[in-house]
Design a protein around this motif. Structure first.
Motif, short mmCIF file in Angstrom:
data_model
loop_
_atom_site.label_atom_id
_atom_site.label_comp_id
_atom_site.label_asym_id
_atom_site.label_seq_id
_atom_site.Cartn_x
_atom_site.Cartn_y
_atom_site.Cartn_z
N CYS A 161 -34.40 -55.91 -26.43
CA CYS A 161 -35.15 -55.24 -27.50
C CYS A 161 -34.39 -55.52 -28.79
CB CYS A 161 -35.26 -53.74 -27.23
SG CYS A 161 -36.28 -52.87 -28.44
N LYS A 192 -32.50 -49.61 -27.15
CA LYS A 192 -33.04 -49.14 -28.44
C LYS A 192 -32.63 -47.69 -28.60
CE LYS A 192 -37.19 -49.01 -31.35
NZ LYS A 192 -36.50 -49.70 -32.47
N ALA A 207 -41.51 -49.99 -29.31
CA ALA A 207 -40.39 -50.89 -29.02
C ALA A 207 -40.97 -52.13 -28.35
CB ALA A 207 -39.39 -50.20 -28.10
#
Length: 261
Positions: free
Chosen positions: A187, A210, A220
């Protein structure tokens, strides 16, 4: 839905989503001994949510929506003639592909190598080379890449500390290949590598990919890369017949809900 009900739904300690990503129907060779006919396919990619407000959807959706609160299913198929070469997620090279002075000086990226013998997974000395970043590796057939969106599906509420908490290898064919499968989940610039035995490495020691910012209309974007570890003890050319079975993976994500305000 009124605020009181929303608070109640968001009060769970952990919200979890499951991603069934990337079924590999192929074989692979240890490094590059004799590899020019292996195949990789991905089918029945699916995602589902166990929370009313932390939801997941696939790349085709473009973002999470209110309809993502149930389940999202997509099917993605790679070319049957795609070769999937073995690789590892390491940092022995810099961003130009030159050997780094030390591991601390290297850049995390995919690497590959040649083998000493077709009957062993041992790496031949001085043959390791840099493949590149995950997208480059996917383009060069070292990994299969999938994109998922994790968010609130346009509902109010926020989540923090998104991380992978489990990877399950769906080995329905009693394949020895499952020990060689690796999953890199990214991410932005944060990542974690998992095998069926658990987390192997991550950009953060706590495995968080995240830390914050998952909120209404702020998904996300999670990239899932599945590949074979060429150094695995079961992956060598003469063992091909035993490992040429279908396998898939299920990645479990968790995030912590914050108090609705």
């Amino acid at each position: 839905m009124d605020t009181k009900a929303l608070k109640k739904q968001m009060g769970a300690a952990i919200a979890m989503v499951l991603v069934a990503a990337v079924a590999l129907g192929s074989a692979t060779f240890a490094w590059f001994v004799s590899n020019n006919t292996v195949k990789a396919t991905t089918t029945n990619i699916s995602a589902q949510s166990n929370s009313a407000y932390l939801v997941i959807d696939n790349a085709d959706a473009g973002s999470t929506k209110t309809t993502s609160t149930g389940s999202a299913t997509a099917s993605e198929t790679f070319d049957a003639d795609t070769k999937l070469y073995p690789a590892q997620w390491k940092r022995n090279f810099d961003n130009t592909g030159n050997k780094a002075a030390s591991e601390a000086d290297g850049v995390w990226q995919f690497e590959s190598a040649y083998a000493k013998d077709k009957a062993k997974p041992d790496e031949k000395d001085d043959t390791r080379f840099a493949v590149g970043n995950p997208e480059t590796a996917a383009t060069k057939d070292y990994t299969l890449a999938n994109t998922f969106y994790i968010g609130t599906g346009t509902y109010d509420g926020t989540f923090t500390n998104l991380k992978v908490t489990g990877v399950e290898i769906n080995n329905t064919s009693n394949s020895k290949l499952d020990s060689a499968m690796r999953v890199l989940v990214m991410c932005d610039n944060e990542w974690a590598v998992w095998s069926k035995a658990g987390k192997e490495s991550s950009s953060n020691t706590n495995g968080i990919i995240k830390a914050d910012g998952i909120a209404k209309n702020k998904d996300a974007t999670v990239k899932v890369y599945v590949y074979y570890d060429g150094a695995d003890s079961e992956v060598y050319t003469t063992n091909l017949e035993n490992i040429a079975k279908d396998c898939g993976v299920t990645v479990t994500f968790e995030a912590t809900p914050t108090e609705f305000k």
